[in-house]
Design a protein around this motif. Structure first.
Motif, PDB file in Angstrom:
ATOM      1  N   PHE A   1     -15.894  59.731  30.156  1.00 19.43           N
ATOM      2  CA  PHE A   1     -15.726  58.406  29.558  1.00 19.43           C
ATOM      3  C   PHE A   1     -16.811  57.454  30.059  1.00 19.43           C
ATOM      4  CE2 PHE A   1     -13.747  54.160  29.545  1.00 19.43           C
ATOM      5  CZ  PHE A   1     -13.562  54.027  28.183  1.00 19.43           C
ATOM      6  N   ASN A   2     -17.074  57.492  31.357  1.00 16.50           N
ATOM      7  CA  ASN A   2     -18.093  56.620  31.937  1.00 16.50           C
ATOM      8  C   ASN A   2     -19.469  56.900  31.327  1.00 16.50           C
ATOM      9  OD1 ASN A   2     -17.824  54.468  33.614  1.00 16.50           O
ATOM     10  ND2 ASN A   2     -18.494  55.541  35.441  1.00 16.50           N
ATOM     11  N   ASP A   3     -19.753  58.187  31.083  1.00 15.19           N
ATOM     12  CA  ASP A   3     -21.039  58.546  30.473  1.00 15.19           C
ATOM     13  C   ASP A   3     -21.189  57.927  29.094  1.00 15.19           C
ATOM     14  OD1 ASP A   3     -21.688  60.010  32.694  1.00 15.19           O
ATOM     15  OD2 ASP A   3     -21.212  61.955  31.804  1.00 15.19           O
ATOM     16  N   MET A   4     -20.103  57.911  28.306  1.00 15.66           N
ATOM     17  CA  MET A   4     -20.167  57.319  26.969  1.00 15.66           C
ATOM     18  C   MET A   4     -20.565  55.856  27.048  1.00 15.66           C
ATOM     19  SD  MET A   4     -17.135  58.856  24.562  1.00 15.66           S
ATOM     20  CE  MET A   4     -15.851  58.021  25.448  1.00 15.66           C
ATOM     21  N   ILE A   5     -19.951  55.134  27.982  1.00 16.64           N
ATOM     22  CA  ILE A   5     -20.261  53.709  28.126  1.00 16.64           C
ATOM     23  C   ILE A   5     -21.730  53.521  28.491  1.00 16.64           C
ATOM     24  CG2 ILE A   5     -19.789  51.638  29.510  1.00 16.64           C
ATOM     25  CD1 ILE A   5     -16.869  52.610  29.662  1.00 16.64           C
ATOM     26  N   HIS A   6     -22.226  54.320  29.421  1.00 21.45           N
ATOM     27  CA  HIS A   6     -23.635  54.215  29.829  1.00 21.45           C
ATOM     28  C   HIS A   6     -24.572  54.597  28.689  1.00 21.45           C
ATOM     29  CE1 HIS A   6     -23.425  53.324  34.174  1.00 21.45           C
ATOM     30  NE2 HIS A   6     -22.230  53.870  34.075  1.00 21.45           N
ATOM     31  N   LEU A   7     -24.232  55.625  27.923  1.00 21.29           N
ATOM     32  CA  LEU A   7     -25.076  56.031  26.792  1.00 21.29           C
ATOM     33  C   LEU A   7     -25.150  54.935  25.735  1.00 21.29           C
ATOM     34  CD1 LEU A   7     -23.967  59.767  26.429  1.00 21.29           C
ATOM     35  CD2 LEU A   7     -26.217  58.938  27.150  1.00 21.29           C
ATOM     36  N   VAL A   8     -24.019  54.315  25.431  1.00 27.28           N
ATOM     37  CA  VAL A   8     -24.006  53.218  24.451  1.00 27.28           C
ATOM     38  C   VAL A   8     -24.851  52.057  24.969  1.00 27.28           C
ATOM     39  CG1 VAL A   8     -22.566  51.448  23.353  1.00 27.28           C
ATOM     40  CG2 VAL A   8     -21.811  53.830  23.395  1.00 27.28           C
ATOM     41  N   TYR A   9     -24.621  51.675  26.224  1.00 26.06           N
ATOM     42  CA  TYR A   9     -25.362  50.554  26.810  1.00 26.06           C
ATOM     43  C   TYR A   9     -26.866  50.810  26.763  1.00 26.06           C
ATOM     44  CZ  TYR A   9     -26.956  47.143  30.272  1.00 26.06           C
ATOM     45  OH  TYR A   9     -27.621  46.133  30.905  1.00 26.06           O
ATOM     46  N   ASN A  10     -27.284  51.998  27.208  1.00 21.57           N
ATOM     47  CA  ASN A  10     -28.714  52.317  27.223  1.00 21.57           C
ATOM     48  C   ASN A  10     -29.295  52.337  25.817  1.00 21.57           C
ATOM     49  OD1 ASN A  10     -28.861  52.481  30.029  1.00 21.57           O
ATOM     50  ND2 ASN A  10     -28.292  54.639  30.036  1.00 21.57           N
ATOM     51  N   SER A  11     -28.521  52.798  24.840  1.00 29.98           N
ATOM     52  CA  SER A  11     -28.994  52.807  23.463  1.00 29.98           C
ATOM     53  C   SER A  11     -29.162  51.386  22.928  1.00 29.98           C
ATOM     54  CB  SER A  11     -28.017  53.587  22.587  1.00 29.98           C
ATOM     55  OG  SER A  11     -28.452  53.587  21.259  1.00 29.98           O
ATOM     56  N   LEU A  12     -28.275  50.484  23.319  1.00 32.74           N
ATOM     57  CA  LEU A  12     -28.361  49.100  22.847  1.00 32.74           C
ATOM     58  C   LEU A  12     -29.556  48.362  23.439  1.00 32.74           C
ATOM     59  CD1 LEU A  12     -24.608  47.997  22.898  1.00 32.74           C
ATOM     60  CD2 LEU A  12     -25.953  48.843  20.968  1.00 32.74           C
ATOM     61  N   LEU A  13     -30.045  48.822  24.581  1.00 34.14           N
ATOM     62  CA  LEU A  13     -31.186  48.173  25.233  1.00 34.14           C
ATOM     63  C   LEU A  13     -32.520  48.524  24.581  1.00 34.14           C
ATOM     64  CD1 LEU A  13     -30.278  48.535  29.016  1.00 34.14           C
ATOM     65  CD2 LEU A  13     -30.038  46.514  27.568  1.00 34.14           C
ATOM     66  N   LYS A  14     -32.540  49.595  23.789  1.00 35.19           N
ATOM     67  CA  LYS A  14     -33.779  50.036  23.155  1.00 35.19           C
ATOM     68  C   LYS A  14     -34.250  49.004  22.137  1.00 35.19           C
ATOM     69  CE  LYS A  14     -32.773  54.937  23.602  1.00 35.19           C
ATOM     70  NZ  LYS A  14     -32.362  56.146  22.877  1.00 35.19           N
ATOM     71  N   LYS A  15     -35.579  48.869  22.065  1.00 36.38           N
ATOM     72  CA  LYS A  15     -36.154  47.956  21.082  1.00 36.38           C
ATOM     73  C   LYS A  15     -35.798  48.452  19.681  1.00 36.38           C
ATOM     74  CE  LYS A  15     -40.417  45.909  19.646  1.00 36.38           C
ATOM     75  NZ  LYS A  15     -41.430  45.055  20.072  1.00 36.38           N
ATOM     76  N   ASP A  16     -35.394  47.546  18.812  1.00 28.87           N
ATOM     77  CA  ASP A  16     -34.995  47.868  17.434  1.00 28.87           C
ATOM     78  C   ASP A  16     -33.898  48.929  17.402  1.00 28.87           C
ATOM     79  OD1 ASP A  16     -36.903  46.054  16.439  1.00 28.87           O
ATOM     80  OD2 ASP A  16     -38.468  47.589  16.581  1.00 28.87           O
ATOM     81  N   SER A  17     -32.907  48.785  18.254  1.00 23.80           N
ATOM     82  CA  SER A  17     -31.806  49.741  18.341  1.00 23.80           C
ATOM     83  C   SER A  17     -31.017  49.786  17.033  1.00 23.80           C
ATOM     84  CB  SER A  17     -30.876  49.364  19.493  1.00 23.80           C
ATOM     85  OG  SER A  17     -29.687  50.105  19.425  1.00 23.80           O
ATOM     86  N   GLN A  18     -30.978  50.965  16.410  1.00 22.66           N
ATOM     87  CA  GLN A  18     -30.201  51.139  15.182  1.00 22.66           C
ATOM     88  C   GLN A  18     -28.706  51.029  15.461  1.00 22.66           C
ATOM     89  OE1 GLN A  18     -31.359  51.425  11.896  1.00 22.66           O
ATOM     90  NE2 GLN A  18     -33.121  50.659  13.048  1.00 22.66           N
ATOM     91  N   LEU A  19     -28.286  51.521  16.633  1.00 22.70           N
ATOM     92  CA  LEU A  19     -26.878  51.434  16.999  1.00 22.70           C
ATOM     93  C   LEU A  19     -26.447  49.974  17.112  1.00 22.70           C
ATOM     94  CD1 LEU A  19     -24.210  52.750  17.819  1.00 22.70           C
ATOM     95  CD2 LEU A  19     -25.035  52.771  20.188  1.00 22.70           C
ATOM     96  N   LEU A  20     -27.300  49.126  17.687  1.00 22.19           N
ATOM     97  CA  LEU A  20     -26.975  47.709  17.802  1.00 22.19           C
ATOM     98  C   LEU A  20     -26.787  47.082  16.424  1.00 22.19           C
ATOM     99  CD1 LEU A  20     -26.545  45.168  19.466  1.00 22.19           C
ATOM    100  CD2 LEU A  20     -29.033  44.838  19.478  1.00 22.19           C
ATOM    101  N   LEU A  21     -27.686  47.391  15.502  1.00 15.18           N
ATOM    102  CA  LEU A  21     -27.574  46.841  14.144  1.00 15.18           C
ATOM    103  C   LEU A  21     -26.284  47.304  13.464  1.00 15.18           C
ATOM    104  CD1 LEU A  21     -31.277  47.242  12.944  1.00 15.18           C
ATOM    105  CD2 LEU A  21     -30.111  45.144  13.676  1.00 15.18           C
ATOM    106  N   ILE A  22     -25.950  48.574  13.643  1.00 13.58           N
ATOM    107  CA  ILE A  22     -24.719  49.112  13.048  1.00 13.58           C
ATOM    108  C   ILE A  22     -23.497  48.415  13.629  1.00 13.58           C
ATOM    109  CG2 ILE A  22     -23.255  51.174  12.948  1.00 13.58           C
ATOM    110  CD1 ILE A  22     -25.921  52.807  12.806  1.00 13.58           C
ATOM    111  N   LEU A  23     -23.456  48.278  14.970  1.00 15.47           N
ATOM    112  CA  LEU A  23     -22.300  47.653  15.620  1.00 15.47           C
ATOM    113  C   LEU A  23     -22.183  46.174  15.262  1.00 15.47           C
ATOM    114  CD1 LEU A  23     -22.445  49.356  19.139  1.00 15.47           C
ATOM    115  CD2 LEU A  23     -20.831  49.814  17.277  1.00 15.47           C
TER     116      LEU A  23
END
Length: 194
Positions: A1-23
């Motif tokens: 579970f902790n890994d999921m949170i870290h993976l989401v967070y790290n993905s949101l930090l990326k420039k032009d994050s597609q996951l951020l736009l979707i969320l």
């Protein structure tokens, strides 16, 4: 579970994050209850989705720092304070509840007396206590006539004992108190018939 949170967070930090736009597109409004038990990474995720959305998304954080109990699970009360500061900086509003719908009036009055005495019971002066009023009307206290019910009781431990003896005394007190409560020897909490 902790890994999921870290993976989401790290993905949101990326420039032009597609996951951020979707969320941000999917979650226009967020209600986060028990916010006092979040950590800085969880707050980082919520901040990216809601606070950094150019005012397109809204978030309501519901929490009470006096109830923060999940430090063992990395909950960080400082995340709560940081979030509160950021909400205020972004022209958000802070509301304090005025009414307690769960507890009866004598109990609420006693808590108000205890915590409004200018003594800092909490780990930091950032935690404030605001008096509330009881709006509970579902329950009443029935006493056995032997004791006046006050809502809060204090037990004075016998002085001069070692920690093991204090523990035994306290456990014995708690056992007897539980038995008295279960057997109706102190008072009964009775649901008011509607």
């Amino acid at each position: 579970f902790n890994d999921m949170i870290h993976l989401v967070y790290n993905s949101l930090l990326k420039k032009d994050s597609q996951l951020l736009l979707i969320l941000q597109k999917r979650f226009k409004y967020g209600f986060i209850d028990e916010f006092q038990d979040t950590d800085w990474i969880q707050w980082g995720i919520f901040r990216k989705i809601f606070i950094e959305s150019n005012e397109q998304n809204r978030v309501i954080l519901i929490g009470d720092p006096k109830q923060s109990i999940y430090k063992f699970r990395n909950a960080d009360i400082n995340s709560y304070f940081k979030a509160k500061e950021e909400i205020i900086q972004n022209k958000g509003k802070i509301f304090n509840l005025e009414y307690n719908y769960r507890s009866i009036q004598p109990l609420v009055q006693n808590y108000n007396k205890i915590f409004n005495n200018n003594y800092n019971y909490f780990i930091t002066d950032k935690i404030e206590y605001f008096s509330v009023e009881s709006k509970s009307s579902k329950y009443e206290i029935k006493t056995n006539g032997k004791i006046k019910w006050q809502g809060v009781y204090f037990y004075k431990m016998t002085e001069g004992k070692n920690s093991e003896d204090y523990q035994k005394e306290f456990l014995n007190f708690m056992l007897n108190e539980i038995l008295n409560l279960v057997n109706g020897n102190r008072f009964l909490i009775k649901k008011i018939e509607e």
